[in-house]
Motif scaffolding. Sequence first.
Motif: not given
Length: 144
Positions: A24-27, A48
Motif C-alpha cells: 500500500n506504499e506510494e509509488g 517496488r
Amino acid sequence: MLDDLYRKIVMDHAKYKRNFGTLNEEGVIHEIPYKNPTCGDVMVLYLREGDSGIEELSFEGEGCSISMASCSMMTELLKNHTVEECRYKRQAFERLIRNGELEDEVDLGDAESLQGVHKLRARHNCALMPWQAFDKWLKEQGHE
C-alpha cells in the motif's frame, strides 16, 4: 539436529508468512502473477523499485509449505538490496535448490533452511516459485 532446526524455520515461515499481502506504499508497484507449472501453487509478487534498488516486496498466494515459506523468505532477503545483489542471491539460491550447494560468500538468510529440497527433485519448482516470479519481473523491466 540441524535438519530439525531447518524444518522449524521452514514451518515458521509457512505458518507466519512475512510480507504477506499487497503493498500500500506510494509509488509504482509492480504486480507479477506466477503459477507453479508442476503443481498449481499460485502467487502474486508485489515489488517496488527505487533509485537504490528493491525497496519493498510482498506476496499473496496459496500453495504448499515449501512454496509459501520460500515466498516469505525471499521477500525478506531481497528487500533493500540493489537489483544486482538480488540477481546474485537468486543465482545462489537456485544452486542451493538444484545442487545443494551452499556458498559461504552469499548470505541467503533463512532461505538456507531450504537446502534439503535439493534431494526432492519434484519440489524444486515449489522452492523456486517466487524466484521465478522475480525472474519474470527482471525480464519485463530489462534487468536480465
